[in-house]
Design an enzyme around this catalytic site. Structure first.
Site, PDB file in Angstrom:
ATOM      1  N   THR A   7      34.569  50.675  38.037  1.00  0.00           N
ATOM      2  CA  THR A   7      35.069  49.310  38.198  1.00  0.00           C
ATOM      3  C   THR A   7      35.621  48.799  36.884  1.00  0.00           C
ATOM      4  O   THR A   7      35.136  49.189  35.818  1.00  0.00           O
ATOM      5  CB  THR A   7      33.964  48.350  38.686  1.00  0.00           C
ATOM      6  OG1 THR A   7      34.521  47.045  38.864  1.00  0.00           O
ATOM      7  CG2 THR A   7      32.814  48.238  37.699  1.00  0.00           C
ATOM      8  N   ASN A   9      35.638  45.496  36.633  1.00  0.00           N
ATOM      9  CA  ASN A   9      35.091  44.145  36.729  1.00  0.00           C
ATOM     10  C   ASN A   9      33.714  44.091  36.057  1.00  0.00           C
ATOM     11  O   ASN A   9      32.723  44.606  36.580  1.00  0.00           O
ATOM     12  CB  ASN A   9      35.008  43.761  38.210  1.00  0.00           C
ATOM     13  CG  ASN A   9      34.570  42.341  38.424  1.00  0.00           C
ATOM     14  OD1 ASN A   9      33.752  41.827  37.679  1.00  0.00           O
ATOM     15  ND2 ASN A   9      35.084  41.711  39.465  1.00  0.00           N
ATOM     16  N   LYS A  12      30.699  42.722  37.998  1.00  0.00           N
ATOM     17  CA  LYS A  12      30.069  43.652  38.955  1.00  0.00           C
ATOM     18  C   LYS A  12      29.081  44.557  38.225  1.00  0.00           C
ATOM     19  O   LYS A  12      27.998  44.841  38.727  1.00  0.00           O
ATOM     20  CB  LYS A  12      31.135  44.540  39.614  1.00  0.00           C
ATOM     21  CG  LYS A  12      31.984  43.854  40.661  1.00  0.00           C
ATOM     22  CD  LYS A  12      32.858  44.911  41.343  1.00  0.00           C
ATOM     23  CE  LYS A  12      33.799  44.335  42.373  1.00  0.00           C
ATOM     24  NZ  LYS A  12      34.648  45.390  42.983  1.00  0.00           N
ATOM     25  N   ASP A  68      34.213  47.996  46.834  1.00  0.00           N
ATOM     26  CA  ASP A  68      35.335  47.123  47.177  1.00  0.00           C
ATOM     27  C   ASP A  68      34.765  45.984  48.008  1.00  0.00           C
ATOM     28  O   ASP A  68      33.937  46.202  48.901  1.00  0.00           O
ATOM     29  CB  ASP A  68      36.431  47.872  47.928  1.00  0.00           C
ATOM     30  CG  ASP A  68      37.785  47.194  47.729  1.00  0.00           C
ATOM     31  OD1 ASP A  68      38.113  46.824  46.587  1.00  0.00           O
ATOM     32  OD2 ASP A  68      38.525  47.008  48.727  1.00  0.00           O
ATOM     33  N   THR A  69      35.187  44.779  47.668  1.00  0.00           N
ATOM     34  CA  THR A  69      34.575  43.582  48.251  1.00  0.00           C
ATOM     35  C   THR A  69      35.636  42.630  48.760  1.00  0.00           C
ATOM     36  O   THR A  69      36.699  42.493  48.148  1.00  0.00           O
ATOM     37  CB  THR A  69      33.717  42.884  47.164  1.00  0.00           C
ATOM     38  OG1 THR A  69      32.637  43.750  46.802  1.00  0.00           O
ATOM     39  CG2 THR A  69      33.138  41.570  47.659  1.00  0.00           C
ATOM     40  N   GLY A 149      34.565  35.061  40.563  1.00  0.00           N
ATOM     41  CA  GLY A 149      35.395  35.091  41.774  1.00  0.00           C
ATOM     42  C   GLY A 149      35.211  33.845  42.635  1.00  0.00           C
ATOM     43  O   GLY A 149      35.311  32.711  42.154  1.00  0.00           O
ATOM     44  N   ARG A 177      26.721  42.533  47.676  1.00  0.00           N
ATOM     45  CA  ARG A 177      26.628  43.643  46.718  1.00  0.00           C
ATOM     46  C   ARG A 177      25.164  44.055  46.535  1.00  0.00           C
ATOM     47  O   ARG A 177      24.846  45.238  46.495  1.00  0.00           O
ATOM     48  CB  ARG A 177      27.250  43.237  45.372  1.00  0.00           C
ATOM     49  CG  ARG A 177      27.224  44.351  44.320  1.00  0.00           C
ATOM     50  CD  ARG A 177      28.143  44.061  43.149  1.00  0.00           C
ATOM     51  NE  ARG A 177      29.512  43.890  43.595  1.00  0.00           N
ATOM     52  CZ  ARG A 177      30.110  42.705  43.752  1.00  0.00           C
ATOM     53  NH1 ARG A 177      29.497  41.580  43.434  1.00  0.00           N
ATOM     54  NH2 ARG A 177      31.336  42.636  44.215  1.00  0.00           N
TER      55      ARG A 177
HETATM   56  P1  ITT Z   1      37.325  46.609  40.729  1.00  0.00           P
HETATM   57  O1  ITT Z   1      38.269  46.931  41.852  1.00  0.00           O
HETATM   58  O2  ITT Z   1      37.760  47.141  39.420  1.00  0.00           O
HETATM   59  O3  ITT Z   1      35.889  46.970  41.062  1.00  0.00           O
HETATM   60  P2  ITT Z   1      37.997  43.844  41.377  1.00  0.00           P
HETATM   61  O4  ITT Z   1      37.643  42.561  40.717  1.00  0.00           O
HETATM   62  O5  ITT Z   1      39.451  44.141  41.612  1.00  0.00           O
HETATM   63  O6  ITT Z   1      37.297  45.004  40.524  1.00  0.00           O
HETATM   64  P3  ITT Z   1      37.469  43.891  44.292  1.00  0.00           P
HETATM   65  O7  ITT Z   1      38.832  44.344  44.593  1.00  0.00           O
HETATM   66  O8  ITT Z   1      36.320  44.545  44.978  1.00  0.00           O
HETATM   67  O9  ITT Z   1      37.185  43.946  42.711  1.00  0.00           O
HETATM   68  O10 ITT Z   1      37.230  42.340  44.549  1.00  0.00           O
HETATM   69  C1  ITT Z   1      38.110  41.477  45.155  1.00  0.00           C
HETATM   70  C2  ITT Z   1      37.940  40.096  44.613  1.00  0.00           C
HETATM   71  O11 ITT Z   1      36.894  39.477  45.353  1.00  0.00           O
HETATM   72  C3  ITT Z   1      37.529  40.011  43.153  1.00  0.00           C
HETATM   73  O12 ITT Z   1      38.630  39.909  42.316  1.00  0.00           O
HETATM   74  C4  ITT Z   1      36.694  38.748  43.095  1.00  0.00           C
HETATM   75  O13 ITT Z   1      37.512  37.650  42.796  1.00  0.00           O
HETATM   76  C5  ITT Z   1      36.152  38.643  44.515  1.00  0.00           C
HETATM   77  N1  ITT Z   1      34.758  39.045  44.525  1.00  0.00           N
HETATM   78  C6  ITT Z   1      34.245  40.305  44.556  1.00  0.00           C
HETATM   79  N2  ITT Z   1      32.913  40.270  44.543  1.00  0.00           N
HETATM   80  C7  ITT Z   1      32.563  38.957  44.492  1.00  0.00           C
HETATM   81  C8  ITT Z   1      31.345  38.270  44.426  1.00  0.00           C
HETATM   82  O14 ITT Z   1      30.189  38.916  44.407  1.00  0.00           O
HETATM   83  N3  ITT Z   1      31.376  36.940  44.384  1.00  0.00           N
HETATM   84  C9  ITT Z   1      32.532  36.257  44.400  1.00  0.00           C
HETATM   85  N4  ITT Z   1      33.730  36.824  44.433  1.00  0.00           N
HETATM   86  C10 ITT Z   1      33.752  38.179  44.484  1.00  0.00           C
END
Ligand code: ITT
Length: 193
Positions: A7, A9, A12, A68-69, A149, A177
């Site tokens: 990741t 992020n 995370k 992925d979230t 986020g 998560r």
């Molecule tokens: P990686 O792909 O590098 O892991 P990313 O930030 O791009 O990092 P995702 O595509 O999984 O991660 O996440 C999509 C968005 O959803 C992310 O940019 C956050 O803004 C939001 N997000 C993810 N997890 C969250 C959480 O636990 N709480 C709030 N927002 C979240």
């Protein structure tokens, strides 16, 4: 046991390190000497998680996982979903994304939403998936300073605080998560013993 978390992020990583609490060593991309973007080309969480984990596992020959979230809002037909990161545009910040959601939900009484995380684990060259979901409501405005986020506008069912008003440990107990990671840890515990 060492496991790479694929990741970019940092939030995370912080959450997952706190959830795993010494049960195994989680290495960041920095720690294995990778910098750069990992592609996310698909339109499902599972395929994107698998793509991220595969990208790192094949290059570094390591056991590795990725998450992925997405935030799925009922009144928006499940949007932003898999497009949560760039909902307000390719350069969008979390601020921009939240503004867009709040604007789209203006005057909407159905505030139901859920967060979904899919973890893809590459372990000894095999693929495993773990999902976590938390249901809740989108608040009318931002509340709280913690998290990242969409956390300031998401209030999980059964609680009076947003995720951004909770500590990492509190959020992990109930979050998408946190739940997916619990399943990952349970699986790996079985592999170690
Ligand atoms: P990686 O792909 O590098 O892991 P990313 O930030 O791009 O990092 P995702 O595509 O999984 O991660 O996440 C999509 C968005 O959803 C992310 O940019 C956050 O803004 C939001 N997000 C993810 N997890 C969250 C959480 O636990 N709480 C709030 N927002 C979240």
């Amino acid at each position: 046991m060492k496991l790479v978390f694929a990741t970019n992020n940092k939030n995370k990583i912080k959450e997952i390190q706190s959830a795993i609490l010494g049960k195994m060593e989680i290495l960041s991309l920095d720690e294995i000497g990778f910098s750069g973007e990992i592609p996310e080309d698909y339109d499902t969480l599972k395929e994107n998680a698998l793509q991220k984990a595969t990208y790192i596992a094949t290059r570094f020959k390591v056991n590795c996982f990725a998450d992925d979230t997405g935030l799925e809002i009922e009144a928006l037909d499940g949007r932003p979903g898999v497009y949560s990161a760039r909902y307000a545009g390719s350069q969008a910040s979390a601020e921009n994304n939240i503004d867009k959601v709040l604007m789209e939900l203006k005057g909407e009484s159905n505030r139901k939403a859920l967060f979904r995380t899919v973890i893809s684990l590459k372990f000894n060259n095999r693929d495993y998936f773990f999902e976590g979901i938390v249901k809740g409501q989108i608040l009318e405005s931002r509340t709280g300073e913690e998290g990242f986020g969409y956390d300031p506008i998401f209030q999980p069912d059964g609680f009076l605080q947003s995720f951004a008003e909770m500590s990492v440990a509190q959020k992990n107990k109930i979050s998408h998560r946190g739940l997916a990671v619990q399943k990952l840890v349970q699986f790996l515990d079985g592999k170690i013993t």
